[in-house]
Design an enzyme around this catalytic site. Sequence first.
Site, PDB file in Angstrom:
ATOM      1  NE  ARG A  59      34.416  59.878   8.402  1.00 16.86           N
ATOM      2  CZ  ARG A  59      33.335  60.506   7.904  1.00 16.86           C
ATOM      3  NH1 ARG A  59      32.172  59.888   7.842  1.00 16.86           N
ATOM      4  NH2 ARG A  59      33.427  61.752   7.487  1.00 16.86           N
ATOM      5  CE1 TYR A 112      40.092  41.980  25.416  1.00 14.04           C
ATOM      6  CE2 TYR A 112      38.818  43.951  24.962  1.00 14.04           C
ATOM      7  CZ  TYR A 112      40.035  43.305  25.057  1.00 14.04           C
ATOM      8  OH  TYR A 112      41.174  44.002  24.799  1.00 14.04           O
ATOM      9  CG  ASP A 184      33.454  39.000  21.008  1.00  8.07           C
ATOM     10  OD1 ASP A 184      34.132  38.347  20.180  1.00  8.07           O
ATOM     11  OD2 ASP A 184      33.934  39.896  21.727  1.00  8.07           O
ATOM     12  CE  LYS A 209      42.619  40.511  20.820  1.00 11.93           C
ATOM     13  NZ  LYS A 209      41.391  40.569  21.585  1.00 11.93           N
TER      14      LYS A 209
END
Length: 394
Positions: A59, A112, A184, A209
């Site tokens: 992590r 989005y 973004d 994407k």
Amino acid sequence: MSDHENVKFDSKCVHAGVGDYQFGPVVPPIYQTSTFKFESTQQGAALFKGEEKGYIYTRMSNPTVEAMENSVAALEGGYKALGCASGMAAIHTAFAALLNGGDHVVCSKSVYGPTSTLLATVLSKFLIDTTFVNPSDLSNIENAMTDRTTVVYIETPGNPTLETTDLEGAAKIAHEHGAMLVVDNTFMSPALQRPFEFGADVVVHSMTKFLNGHADVVGGIIVVKDEELYPIFRTTLNQIGGVIDPFNSFLVHRGIKTLSLRMEKSSENAVKIAEYLEAHPKVEWVRYPGLKSFPQYEVAQKQHDLPGGMISFELKGGHDAGEVLMNSVKLCTLAVSLGGVETLIQHPASMTHLSMGKEARESAGITDGLVRLSVGIENVDDLIADLEQALEKV
Ligand SMILES: *Cc1c(COP(=O)(O)O)cnc(C)c1O
């Protein structure tokens, strides 16, 4: 990686982030391990204190993840990047790193769907309020700034209207008010637009994407421009825990090797499809950054190396006609998501942007008839023939 710092973008796609590993593999191995062995208690303590460099727990960091992060950081021209479990995990972590309760965000209206819902529902519970503006006119950003504004958040081109924001102008306004500009960059990828060149402070992506490009991974990333800003992001991600895993990092890093090729081909296809749609008698309007009719054509020319693979359009029969088209395509796939090698078609008002609500959609220009096309790398004649046979049924 240091050997490859000064090469051109397409060479960076192939080489950036690849380090030296045991046995000399050409590709970073998948270190599928949750934890790393210490040589002694002293070494473990030194690693935790940051006195020694190395790996502790996945992590916190992992060599396969780090290789992919270094690749994206190099492509965007940032200091470092942080791999996240999804684009939304990246966006949430970026807001959590930068905002305190009582802060104010200025966000573009055409983003989005879940990004605007995150701000309007989850983050508002923590006393963060947001003003949604149409950023294609920079005075709307300027007028929304308050003395509590700490983040200006822009998605450009915006999803799904493709509304394009002048990043240089937005960065100037943000910085004059002591705020950060977060961008973004999912729709263009660093192959076609690098927001740091226009003054952005932080870049986020849904790697699901174009960066991964093969519709087989959900992932996200935050890229930070300055060294001083980086630790707060790493600490925040480590506490929130929305990290990407080694195998997905490996797949994304592999996808990135062909990023330039894929973006060029999908742009080339999209230009032809946008021109075909614009000339079609059943089409009401087409919005595509590569068309002269595009409302922010000048800004698009300044910011984009190529116009990209995303097109939005509406048929003359509005929603009902669009429905016939989407149910009649055969080569194009009716599915949400975007940026893969396969061409996808979808209906934002009933799918990706449903959660926004009709009022917010209309105010963002997302009409009920808007159809979104993510153009893949198939042969463009086949794609046009498919759209043609579907349009005949309308
Ligand atoms: C898909 C997408 C997101 C969210 O990414 P996930 O990986 O689905 O969480 C954020 N921004 C844009 C522009 C997107 O297209």
